[in-house]
Design an enzyme around this catalytic site. Sequence first.
Site, mmCIF file in Angstrom:
data_model
loop_
_atom_site.group_PDB
_atom_site.id
_atom_site.type_symbol
_atom_site.label_atom_id
_atom_site.label_comp_id
_atom_site.label_asym_id
_atom_site.label_seq_id
_atom_site.Cartn_x
_atom_site.Cartn_y
_atom_site.Cartn_z
ATOM 1 N N HIS A 1 -4.225 0.362 -2.203
ATOM 2 C CA HIS A 1 -3.040 0.267 -1.346
ATOM 3 C C HIS A 1 -1.868 -0.224 -2.196
ATOM 4 O O HIS A 1 -2.023 -0.426 -3.420
ATOM 5 C CB HIS A 1 -3.318 -0.661 -0.160
ATOM 6 C CG HIS A 1 -3.871 -2.003 -0.560
ATOM 7 N ND1 HIS A 1 -3.174 -2.904 -1.325
ATOM 8 C CD2 HIS A 1 -5.076 -2.578 -0.318
ATOM 9 C CE1 HIS A 1 -3.906 -3.990 -1.507
ATOM 10 N NE2 HIS A 1 -5.069 -3.811 -0.919
ATOM 11 N N HIS B 1 -2.382 -2.855 -4.900
ATOM 12 C CA HIS B 1 -2.909 -2.352 -6.177
ATOM 13 C C HIS B 1 -1.819 -1.584 -6.920
ATOM 14 O O HIS B 1 -1.741 -1.629 -8.147
ATOM 15 C CB HIS B 1 -4.100 -1.406 -5.931
ATOM 16 C CG HIS B 1 -5.260 -2.038 -5.242
ATOM 17 N ND1 HIS B 1 -5.582 -1.769 -3.938
ATOM 18 C CD2 HIS B 1 -6.175 -2.941 -5.676
ATOM 19 C CE1 HIS B 1 -6.660 -2.463 -3.598
ATOM 20 N NE2 HIS B 1 -7.028 -3.188 -4.618
ATOM 21 N N GLY C 1 -4.235 -9.763 -8.441
ATOM 22 C CA GLY C 1 -3.289 -10.144 -7.395
ATOM 23 C C GLY C 1 -3.376 -11.631 -7.069
ATOM 24 O O GLY C 1 -4.457 -12.225 -7.086
ATOM 25 N N LYS D 1 -2.930 -12.787 -4.187
ATOM 26 C CA LYS D 1 -3.547 -12.971 -2.865
ATOM 27 C C LYS D 1 -4.930 -13.607 -3.018
ATOM 28 O O LYS D 1 -5.312 -14.475 -2.260
ATOM 29 C CB LYS D 1 -3.671 -11.651 -2.112
ATOM 30 C CG LYS D 1 -4.251 -11.877 -0.723
ATOM 31 C CD LYS D 1 -4.294 -10.625 0.082
ATOM 32 C CE LYS D 1 -5.553 -9.844 -0.128
ATOM 33 N NZ LYS D 1 -6.771 -10.440 0.448
ATOM 34 N N ASP D 2 -5.653 -13.147 -4.038
ATOM 35 C CA ASP D 2 -6.974 -13.727 -4.316
ATOM 36 C C ASP D 2 -6.782 -14.857 -5.321
ATOM 37 O O ASP D 2 -7.206 -14.765 -6.482
ATOM 38 C CB ASP D 2 -7.908 -12.645 -4.862
ATOM 39 C CG ASP D 2 -8.151 -11.561 -3.836
ATOM 40 O OD1 ASP D 2 -8.655 -11.874 -2.749
ATOM 41 O OD2 ASP D 2 -7.790 -10.395 -4.096
#
Length: 282
Positions: free
Chosen positions: A35, A38, A148, A150-151
């Site tokens: 998505h 990435h 990312g 996010k992680d």
Amino acid sequence: MNMQAIESIDKLRLVLGSLRVGSVVGLVPTMGALHAGHGRLIQQARTDCGNVVVSIFVNPIQFDDPRDFQLYPRDLSSDLEFCRARDADIVFAPTAAEMYRRPLKSFVDVAGVTEHLCGAFRPGHFRGVATVVMKLFGIVQPDRAYFGEKDAQQLATIRRMVLDLSVPVTIVGVPTVREADGLALSSRNQRLSAEERRVAPFLYQTLQLAGGRISAGHRDPREVREEALAVLKRPEIRVEYLEIVDPDEMRPVDRIDGPVRIAAAIWLGSIRLIDNLLCAPA
Ligand code: PAF
């Protein structure tokens, strides 16, 4: 250069052998279902590197729940199109039999940084992540690798692994990409029902609210945490954790004296979402 899709470790090594001479190799490790998040990683790698390798591998050893592994979205042909459109040079998409040719006896355990947050709720998850990422580093031998934010705990784990094991790769953290309503992009979002999707942005809104309290000078993590948990108290949401942690060590702080990361995981039905926000007191 036309993008090459490669399944075999030996072939990848052969192709990269000549390409890497005098050129920076960037690796974007993924599990597919690509998505725009990435897309941002690939774009950053494209800007920085002469050769961009995207790996697509749904890594069985990092799933603590076999059903989650089974249901993880897979669509290699559209992922290949996605990578081609973003000008990747190579997509490395091995099968599990290729990656794990024999029963694995060697694992990478990164202690401390993996103890809290997701590490406390997903036994073996970070061991599986660190092991496959180390293996990908061994196969691709990238100069730079992109992950990312996010992680955030995964990123902190990989940074620590690379430091501890003297792996010659620069780890690049890339900011989270969000929907217009703040929901962090994730391959799991496509499994949310319409109702769950409506509620999902509460997670980031709550992190922002807590971040606002910290920016405004609140120093007691317990108070900020309790307030955030009260906001998340809704029938559709089950909070797995919400913690205010040191951004490198990823362990809860007793007092907010510098930059911290507010990290949370929630369940909406059978879908688990994570998000985090870096913030600092004024
Ligand atoms: O973040 C992911 O998609 C995975 O954990 C990773 C880093 C590709 C390892 O399998």
